[in-house]
Scaffold this motif. Sequence first.
Motif, PDB file in Angstrom:
ATOM      1  N   ILE A 199       0.721  -1.101  -0.234  1.00  0.00           N
ATOM      2  CA  ILE A 199      -0.139  -0.412   0.239  1.00  0.00           C
ATOM      3  C   ILE A 199       0.859   1.022   0.316  1.00  0.00           C
ATOM      4  O   ILE A 199       0.735   2.370  -0.895  1.00  0.00           O
ATOM      5  CB  ILE A 199      -1.552   0.266   0.735  1.00  0.00           C
ATOM      6  N   LEU A 200       2.040   0.934   0.526  1.00  0.00           N
ATOM      7  CA  LEU A 200       3.399   2.735   0.665  1.00  0.00           C
ATOM      8  C   LEU A 200       3.388   2.514  -0.982  1.00  0.00           C
ATOM      9  O   LEU A 200       4.008   3.965  -1.137  1.00  0.00           O
ATOM     10  CB  LEU A 200       4.354   2.050   1.987  1.00  0.00           C
ATOM     11  N   ASP A 201       3.591   1.917  -1.473  1.00  0.00           N
ATOM     12  CA  ASP A 201       4.114   1.295  -2.441  1.00  0.00           C
ATOM     13  C   ASP A 201       3.181   2.195  -3.896  1.00  0.00           C
ATOM     14  O   ASP A 201       3.218   2.942  -4.593  1.00  0.00           O
ATOM     15  CB  ASP A 201       4.449   0.647  -3.391  1.00  0.00           C
ATOM     16  N   ARG A 202       2.045   2.257  -3.211  1.00  0.00           N
ATOM     17  CA  ARG A 202       0.270   3.193  -3.893  1.00  0.00           C
ATOM     18  C   ARG A 202       0.834   4.079  -3.472  1.00  0.00           C
ATOM     19  O   ARG A 202       0.475   5.293  -5.005  1.00  0.00           O
ATOM     20  CB  ARG A 202      -0.505   2.493  -4.103  1.00  0.00           C
ATOM     21  N   TYR A 203       1.682   4.810  -2.949  1.00  0.00           N
ATOM     22  CA  TYR A 203       1.747   6.372  -2.525  1.00  0.00           C
ATOM     23  C   TYR A 203       2.860   6.920  -3.238  1.00  0.00           C
ATOM     24  O   TYR A 203       3.446   7.944  -2.854  1.00  0.00           O
ATOM     25  CB  TYR A 203       1.388   6.667  -1.138  1.00  0.00           C
ATOM     26  N   ALA A 204       3.944   6.058  -3.865  1.00  0.00           N
ATOM     27  CA  ALA A 204       5.093   6.354  -4.631  1.00  0.00           C
ATOM     28  C   ALA A 204       4.475   8.194  -5.405  1.00  0.00           C
ATOM     29  O   ALA A 204       3.909   7.991  -5.353  1.00  0.00           O
ATOM     30  CB  ALA A 204       5.987   5.631  -5.292  1.00  0.00           C
ATOM     31  N   GLY A 205       5.197   9.451  -3.992  1.00  0.00           N
ATOM     32  CA  GLY A 205       4.970  10.234  -5.079  1.00  0.00           C
ATOM     33  C   GLY A 205       4.218  11.230  -5.088  1.00  0.00           C
ATOM     34  O   GLY A 205       4.014  12.586  -5.035  1.00  0.00           O
ATOM     35  N   THR A 206       3.867  10.825  -3.170  1.00  0.00           N
ATOM     36  CA  THR A 206       2.613  11.224  -2.843  1.00  0.00           C
ATOM     37  C   THR A 206       3.024  12.264  -1.941  1.00  0.00           C
ATOM     38  O   THR A 206       3.398  11.837  -0.639  1.00  0.00           O
ATOM     39  CB  THR A 206       1.317  11.032  -2.682  1.00  0.00           C
ATOM     40  N   THR A 207       3.920  13.893  -2.078  1.00  0.00           N
ATOM     41  CA  THR A 207       4.174  14.443  -1.572  1.00  0.00           C
ATOM     42  C   THR A 207       2.874  15.667  -0.887  1.00  0.00           C
ATOM     43  O   THR A 207       2.304  15.107  -0.540  1.00  0.00           O
ATOM     44  CB  THR A 207       4.699  15.835  -2.052  1.00  0.00           C
ATOM     45  N   ARG A 208       3.359  16.260   0.307  1.00  0.00           N
ATOM     46  CA  ARG A 208       3.025  17.057   0.882  1.00  0.00           C
ATOM     47  C   ARG A 208       0.931  17.672   0.384  1.00  0.00           C
ATOM     48  O   ARG A 208       0.611  17.693   0.484  1.00  0.00           O
ATOM     49  CB  ARG A 208       2.860  17.974   2.316  1.00  0.00           C
ATOM     50  N   ASP A 209       2.198  18.115  -0.957  1.00  0.00           N
ATOM     51  CA  ASP A 209       1.409  19.318  -1.187  1.00  0.00           C
ATOM     52  C   ASP A 209       0.025  18.661  -2.542  1.00  0.00           C
ATOM     53  O   ASP A 209      -0.644  18.487  -2.672  1.00  0.00           O
ATOM     54  CB  ASP A 209       2.238  20.231  -1.989  1.00  0.00           C
ATOM     55  N   VAL A 210       0.378  17.426  -2.674  1.00  0.00           N
ATOM     56  CA  VAL A 210       0.010  16.355  -3.832  1.00  0.00           C
ATOM     57  C   VAL A 210      -1.216  15.714  -3.276  1.00  0.00           C
ATOM     58  O   VAL A 210      -2.114  15.985  -3.603  1.00  0.00           O
ATOM     59  CB  VAL A 210       1.022  15.380  -4.378  1.00  0.00           C
ATOM     60  N   LEU A 211      -1.178  14.895  -1.537  1.00  0.00           N
ATOM     61  CA  LEU A 211      -2.068  15.336  -0.730  1.00  0.00           C
ATOM     62  C   LEU A 211      -2.929  15.973  -0.514  1.00  0.00           C
ATOM     63  O   LEU A 211      -4.130  15.843  -0.472  1.00  0.00           O
ATOM     64  CB  LEU A 211      -1.389  14.112   0.647  1.00  0.00           C
ATOM     65  N   ARG A 212      -2.531  17.030   0.076  1.00  0.00           N
ATOM     66  CA  ARG A 212      -3.083  17.914   0.138  1.00  0.00           C
ATOM     67  C   ARG A 212      -4.198  18.655  -1.546  1.00  0.00           C
ATOM     68  O   ARG A 212      -5.852  19.229  -0.835  1.00  0.00           O
ATOM     69  CB  ARG A 212      -2.918  19.552  -0.125  1.00  0.00           C
ATOM     70  N   GLU A 213      -3.981  18.876  -2.709  1.00  0.00           N
ATOM     71  CA  GLU A 213      -4.779  19.180  -3.605  1.00  0.00           C
ATOM     72  C   GLU A 213      -5.882  18.079  -3.682  1.00  0.00           C
ATOM     73  O   GLU A 213      -6.833  17.783  -3.891  1.00  0.00           O
ATOM     74  CB  GLU A 213      -3.870  19.327  -5.193  1.00  0.00           C
ATOM     75  N   ARG A 214      -5.239  16.918  -3.217  1.00  0.00           N
ATOM     76  CA  ARG A 214      -5.623  15.501  -3.527  1.00  0.00           C
ATOM     77  C   ARG A 214      -7.428  16.078  -2.155  1.00  0.00           C
ATOM     78  O   ARG A 214      -8.671  15.760  -2.490  1.00  0.00           O
ATOM     79  CB  ARG A 214      -5.791  14.516  -3.012  1.00  0.00           C
ATOM     80  N   TYR A 215      -6.841  15.918  -1.356  1.00  0.00           N
ATOM     81  CA  TYR A 215      -7.943  16.555   0.039  1.00  0.00           C
ATOM     82  C   TYR A 215      -8.930  17.872  -0.457  1.00  0.00           C
ATOM     83  O   TYR A 215      -9.859  17.878  -0.327  1.00  0.00           O
ATOM     84  CB  TYR A 215      -7.323  17.066   1.672  1.00  0.00           C
ATOM     85  N   ARG A 216      -8.758  18.666  -1.294  1.00  0.00           N
ATOM     86  CA  ARG A 216      -9.186  20.183  -1.793  1.00  0.00           C
ATOM     87  C   ARG A 216     -10.119  19.789  -2.885  1.00  0.00           C
ATOM     88  O   ARG A 216     -11.312  19.441  -2.734  1.00  0.00           O
ATOM     89  CB  ARG A 216      -8.438  20.734  -2.664  1.00  0.00           C
ATOM     90  N   ARG A 217      -9.880  18.522  -3.174  1.00  0.00           N
ATOM     91  CA  ARG A 217     -10.700  17.906  -4.457  1.00  0.00           C
ATOM     92  C   ARG A 217     -12.183  16.869  -3.785  1.00  0.00           C
ATOM     93  O   ARG A 217     -13.371  16.429  -3.755  1.00  0.00           O
ATOM     94  CB  ARG A 217     -10.330  16.664  -5.079  1.00  0.00           C
ATOM     95  N   PHE A 218     -11.883  16.417  -2.709  1.00  0.00           N
ATOM     96  CA  PHE A 218     -12.796  15.929  -1.419  1.00  0.00           C
ATOM     97  C   PHE A 218     -13.223  16.476  -1.339  1.00  0.00           C
ATOM     98  O   PHE A 218     -14.587  16.392  -1.471  1.00  0.00           O
ATOM     99  CB  PHE A 218     -12.028  15.381  -0.230  1.00  0.00           C
ATOM    100  N   LEU A 219     -12.942  17.454  -0.642  1.00  0.00           N
ATOM    101  CA  LEU A 219     -13.921  18.757  -0.105  1.00  0.00           C
ATOM    102  C   LEU A 219     -14.945  19.745  -0.831  1.00  0.00           C
ATOM    103  O   LEU A 219     -15.604  19.842  -0.711  1.00  0.00           O
ATOM    104  CB  LEU A 219     -12.956  19.766   0.995  1.00  0.00           C
ATOM    105  N   GLU A 220     -14.538  20.582  -2.481  1.00  0.00           N
ATOM    106  CA  GLU A 220     -15.343  20.456  -3.540  1.00  0.00           C
ATOM    107  C   GLU A 220     -15.644  19.761  -3.759  1.00  0.00           C
ATOM    108  O   GLU A 220     -17.495  20.408  -4.149  1.00  0.00           O
ATOM    109  CB  GLU A 220     -14.356  21.049  -4.753  1.00  0.00           C
ATOM    110  N   GLU A 221     -15.865  18.450  -3.696  1.00  0.00           N
ATOM    111  CA  GLU A 221     -16.928  17.482  -4.241  1.00  0.00           C
ATOM    112  C   GLU A 221     -18.268  16.738  -3.228  1.00  0.00           C
ATOM    113  O   GLU A 221     -19.140  17.026  -3.173  1.00  0.00           O
ATOM    114  CB  GLU A 221     -16.306  15.843  -4.303  1.00  0.00           C
ATOM    115  N   VAL A 222     -17.751  17.099  -1.789  1.00  0.00           N
ATOM    116  CA  VAL A 222     -18.546  16.380  -0.669  1.00  0.00           C
ATOM    117  C   VAL A 222     -19.035  17.843   0.267  1.00  0.00           C
ATOM    118  O   VAL A 222     -20.484  17.752   0.326  1.00  0.00           O
ATOM    119  CB  VAL A 222     -18.773  15.837   0.247  1.00  0.00           C
ATOM    120  N   ILE A 223     -19.108  19.414  -0.052  1.00  0.00           N
ATOM    121  CA  ILE A 223     -18.953  20.369   0.804  1.00  0.00           C
ATOM    122  C   ILE A 223     -20.706  20.759   0.480  1.00  0.00           C
ATOM    123  O   ILE A 223     -21.835  21.294   1.492  1.00  0.00           O
ATOM    124  CB  ILE A 223     -18.539  21.609   1.749  1.00  0.00           C
TER     125      ILE A 223
END
Length: 398
Positions: A199-223
């Motif tokens: 599962i860690l390998d699937r996150y390869a290349g996921t930086t703090r900024d990348v994860l933040r942008e994925r979270y931003r998308r989640f919020l934009e989708e559900v809020i």
Amino acid sequence: MEETWRWFGPKDAISLAEIRQTGARGIVTALHDIPYGEVWTVEAIRERKALIEADPSLGLRWAVVESLPIHERIKLDEGDLSPLFDSYRASLRNLAACGIEIVCYNFMPVLDWTRTDLAWPLPGGGRALRFSAETYAAFDLFMLKRRGAEADYAPDMIERARTWFDASSDSERSTLLATINAGLPGAYDRYDEKGFQAILDRYAGTTRDVLRERYRRFLEEVIPTCEEVGIRMCVHPDDPPRPMFGLPRIVSNADDLAFITGCVPSPANGVTLCSGSLGAGAQNDVPAIARRFAPLIHFAHLRNVAKEPDGSFMEADHLDGDVDMVDLVGVLLAEQRRRKDEGRADWRIPFRPDHGHELLDDGKRTTHPGYPAVGRLRGLAELRGVIRATERHGGRAA
């Protein structure tokens, strides 16, 4: 403040009648039997709600959902996410249709809370949850053997971790693996060392900024859906508030909360104020964070931790440890009064005594780690006393 209690559903070793004996009336629960990504139907929600309300003499109500999990693929940005977002929005609509308006959730990749000891001995025979920095490092470096892990540790910590590993038995290592997995009370995935690395390998290349942008998308989708139906989302902080297994954590401090609440500014995009999770971060002034984000605190977990210089920490008594609980309660009560003065119907802030030591006969029944009956009852009683005294003195500690 509304006293609540986390209940893990019909299989919980602590019954609803016993919860009522604690004095709490609000139930904090989730549909843990439904796999991540599937819709919580109205029928399933009503069935759980009816179970909670089945005995009118108890006066219980389903006050908070904890939690409506986010599928790992959303955090990974993996594949077509539209069906997952559709399912999440459908669950939110169904909860609102059943009168449940507060949803606690988290955005921690792979694991939720992480500890290395679930039964650390206390004077007199009690037991506590503990996070040992060197034991965690031993797991990461020598059991998991995570690629590149050495770069995350100082030489002295690597040496201490090696000493622990070399002295440990197969049984102790197996227990540690199970302990690391224990922070997933409702998840279907459990990992062995190979599964962790996969599962860690699937996150390869996921930086703090990348994860933040994925979270931003989640919020934009559900809020927007939350605003439409009257749901208040409240993110739970990372536990512990630090990168884990090489993965970034993005809900760990005041700056993170400012980013999250600023992504989609809305009363529906709020915070679960967890004093223990935030309190485990050396940089975090928990009462100050509560003051800053008070209007967006929809739910509170009140517990305490005692930190050590190397990053280790242990669950402390609710009124001891490093968090000034009296000050924090004063902040929450002041915000509650402000809401009441505004005429809001939802002015009360639900809180629950989070975690707790295993005390007295807690060890005689199997409960979820950190959720014994007597230990949490002690915490609730202590918090109830602080709340009553603070209210008596006009919102200020005596």
